[in-house]
Design a protein around this motif. Sequence first.
Motif, PDB file in Angstrom:
ATOM      1  N   UNK A  72     -33.898  28.213  27.807  1.00  0.00           N
ATOM      2  CA  UNK A  72     -33.576  29.306  27.044  1.00  0.00           C
ATOM      3  C   UNK A  72     -34.916  29.268  26.170  1.00  0.00           C
ATOM      4  N   UNK A  73     -35.809  28.501  26.252  1.00  0.00           N
ATOM      5  CA  UNK A  73     -36.967  28.755  25.156  1.00  0.00           C
ATOM      6  C   UNK A  73     -36.992  28.357  23.703  1.00  0.00           C
ATOM      7  N   UNK A  74     -35.955  27.892  23.605  1.00  0.00           N
ATOM      8  CA  UNK A  74     -35.771  27.352  22.017  1.00  0.00           C
ATOM      9  C   UNK A  74     -34.563  26.688  21.949  1.00  0.00           C
ATOM     10  N   UNK A  75     -34.289  25.961  20.749  1.00  0.00           N
ATOM     11  CA  UNK A  75     -33.201  25.266  20.513  1.00  0.00           C
ATOM     12  C   UNK A  75     -33.132  25.430  19.047  1.00  0.00           C
ATOM     13  N   UNK A  76     -31.957  26.029  18.598  1.00  0.00           N
ATOM     14  CA  UNK A  76     -32.031  26.706  17.117  1.00  0.00           C
ATOM     15  C   UNK A  76     -31.226  25.733  16.124  1.00  0.00           C
ATOM     16  N   UNK A  77     -30.230  24.724  17.027  1.00  0.00           N
ATOM     17  CA  UNK A  77     -29.617  23.965  16.248  1.00  0.00           C
ATOM     18  C   UNK A  77     -29.245  22.576  16.915  1.00  0.00           C
ATOM     19  N   UNK A  78     -29.553  21.562  16.411  1.00  0.00           N
ATOM     20  CA  UNK A  78     -29.294  20.252  17.141  1.00  0.00           C
ATOM     21  C   UNK A  78     -28.281  19.454  16.039  1.00  0.00           C
ATOM     22  N   UNK A  79     -27.124  18.965  16.747  1.00  0.00           N
ATOM     23  CA  UNK A  79     -26.164  18.145  16.076  1.00  0.00           C
ATOM     24  C   UNK A  79     -26.116  16.633  16.774  1.00  0.00           C
ATOM     25  N   UNK A 121     -38.816  23.779  17.187  1.00  0.00           N
ATOM     26  CA  UNK A 121     -38.580  24.455  16.028  1.00  0.00           C
ATOM     27  C   UNK A 121     -39.456  24.832  15.105  1.00  0.00           C
ATOM     28  N   UNK A 122     -40.473  24.019  14.917  1.00  0.00           N
ATOM     29  CA  UNK A 122     -41.780  24.329  13.950  1.00  0.00           C
ATOM     30  C   UNK A 122     -42.358  25.431  14.671  1.00  0.00           C
ATOM     31  N   UNK A 123     -42.391  25.673  16.069  1.00  0.00           N
ATOM     32  CA  UNK A 123     -43.272  26.632  16.500  1.00  0.00           C
ATOM     33  C   UNK A 123     -42.738  27.834  16.455  1.00  0.00           C
ATOM     34  N   UNK A 124     -41.399  28.049  16.279  1.00  0.00           N
ATOM     35  CA  UNK A 124     -40.654  29.065  16.173  1.00  0.00           C
ATOM     36  C   UNK A 124     -40.221  29.481  14.686  1.00  0.00           C
ATOM     37  N   UNK A 125     -40.645  28.337  13.686  1.00  0.00           N
ATOM     38  CA  UNK A 125     -40.360  28.717  12.201  1.00  0.00           C
ATOM     39  C   UNK A 125     -39.089  28.562  11.847  1.00  0.00           C
ATOM     40  N   UNK A 126     -38.174  28.005  12.530  1.00  0.00           N
ATOM     41  CA  UNK A 126     -36.889  27.928  12.058  1.00  0.00           C
ATOM     42  C   UNK A 126     -36.022  26.917  12.957  1.00  0.00           C
TER      43      UNK A 126
END
Length: 285
Positions: A72-79, A121-126
């Motif tokens: 997916x190239x990213x993870x926006x939410x970790x639970x 997440x840091x690399x995407x800034x969110x």
Amino acid sequence: MNRITPKIALVTGASSGIGQATAERLANAGYKVFGTSRRGAQAGKQAFEMLALDVTSDASVEAAVGEVIRREGRIDLLVNNAGFGVAPAGAEESSMEQARAIFETNFFGLIRMTRAVVPHMRRHGSGRIINIGSVLGFLPMPYGALYAATKHAVAGYSESLDHELRTRGIRVSVVEPAYTKTPFDANFMEPDATLDEYREARAGVTKRVNEVMATAEQPGVVADAVLKAASAVRPQLKYAAGSLAKRLRFLRRFAPAALVDAGIRKDLRLDATAAPQPARTARAF
């Protein structure tokens, strides 16, 4: 029309209970969800994909997070939900090995997951990180010392982490449920160093917990709180999940400590099962 790219969520401990309800709620809200469990993929149709993951293993955590990033190239939410508890027991009724085991999953497992995901997440800034805590993280329960200790650790770690990461576009929240009707209690680890001195009190607390669990709220209540935290424009640090959790937080904050203390002991009937005190003897001077 432009295609809307869904946000990517990773939910640990999603094979049942709170984790499963959370993964389903997020999927229904439009997230692309990857759930995890030690067993990985399971039979049956689900609204989300399951991955094999053992939060106590560095290699397993890196492999699972790497798989999501590769696809997916990213993870926006970790639970961070994976965890377990020890059946009601005195604090000295668990060995050091058992104490280490519960911290390894409930706290250090959460740290492993966070360390693996935050760089992306840091690399995407969110990004959002939501940790499943407990009311026992602010209101410890007698005969639940180890579990309460892990949830206190989760609360402290989360608050510090939120301060560190918010300037990088990442927010951290803790969702704190009270009693929740899940298979969680069926998988309690039994204390491995039981003592006869605690037998009566232990049995009494276990009975009371079972009574309360019979009317406990459903895991969907916790899933709702997770979705609220995940979608909030200005997320709070802590979210009470359910009516009982909200009442307990209110009492902890505003009621006199002695009153709360007495209420806990009365509800668990601790003083009624207190061991007799040894007779006093005369002291020679």
